[in-house]
Design a protein around this motif. Sequence first.
Motif, PDB file in Angstrom:
ATOM      1  N   GLN A 115      39.153  45.622  52.580  1.00  0.00           N
ATOM      2  CA  GLN A 115      39.364  44.555  51.607  1.00  0.00           C
ATOM      3  C   GLN A 115      39.038  43.214  52.249  1.00  0.00           C
ATOM      4  OE1 GLN A 115      42.706  44.518  48.679  1.00  0.00           O
ATOM      5  NE2 GLN A 115      43.233  42.566  49.620  1.00  0.00           N
TER       6      GLN A 115
ATOM      7  N   THR B  61      40.695  38.986  47.764  1.00  0.00           N
ATOM      8  CA  THR B  61      41.286  39.317  46.473  1.00  0.00           C
ATOM      9  C   THR B  61      41.855  38.056  45.842  1.00  0.00           C
ATOM     10  OG1 THR B  61      42.825  40.805  45.312  1.00  0.00           O
ATOM     11  CG2 THR B  61      43.576  39.866  47.405  1.00  0.00           C
TER      12      THR B  61
ATOM     13  N   ASP C  14      43.318  40.357  39.191  1.00  0.00           N
ATOM     14  CA  ASP C  14      43.161  41.280  40.334  1.00  0.00           C
ATOM     15  C   ASP C  14      41.701  41.534  40.701  1.00  0.00           C
ATOM     16  OD1 ASP C  14      45.882  41.492  40.597  1.00  0.00           O
ATOM     17  OD2 ASP C  14      46.040  43.295  39.375  1.00  0.00           O
TER      18      ASP C  14
ATOM     19  N   VAL D 239      38.888  42.020  43.360  1.00  0.00           N
ATOM     20  CA  VAL D 239      38.884  42.547  44.724  1.00  0.00           C
ATOM     21  C   VAL D 239      37.448  42.712  45.197  1.00  0.00           C
ATOM     22  CG1 VAL D 239      39.546  44.460  46.240  1.00  0.00           C
ATOM     23  CG2 VAL D 239      41.073  43.768  44.375  1.00  0.00           C
TER      24      VAL D 239
END
Length: 204
Positions: A33, A36, A168, A170
């Motif tokens: 990740q 975000t 959200d 990402v």
Amino acid sequence: TYGIHVKSSNSSGIKNNTCYDNGGTYTPLTGVQIWTEQWESGSYTGWTAGTGWSVYTDPTFAHSPTHAAEMTNATNPALTYTSVNVTGYTNLTISAWVITDATNMNNSDVLYGEYSFNGTAWTQFFYLQNDHATYANYSVTGVTPTSTTLYVRFRGTCNASEYWIVDDIVVTGDETAPASNAGAGIFVESGTGTNVQNNIFNAK
């Protein structure tokens, strides 16, 4: 790890040793990740928001936890983020969750999700029309960066009492660093006059 680790010595002799399979390996990580956004700060810090975009604070319509981005009563304004650093990553995935808050939206009510690596040439990764009463995830995979900076934007059109809601976001990617061996060899941590000669190390 090391084939031979001399922690502390004076006038030691390290000679004629052969070590096999010492050390370790490094494998680049996948699906990391990178960035975000959930707008939990209650502001569009880092974003450029056109007319009609605001931070929605009703947890009923947030995907998680309590805030989301919303757009209403406007024609094609953009919400743009311009500084996702993707240095050292490839095979990017960009995703976002989207829902609408209305029951009468039609084909003229649209929302685009787009990305860019220069802020000029944009690539669409989703396009929606009409009502979407349940949150759904929209994404693109396998994106190869053409610069070190990723831009993400959303732009849409709807009337008063109609809302596009985005949450959200990402961005993930795979590390580009090559696999390598690590730690094979001799490490003399502390010592005076250590004599190292004729040692053979066969790393993994």
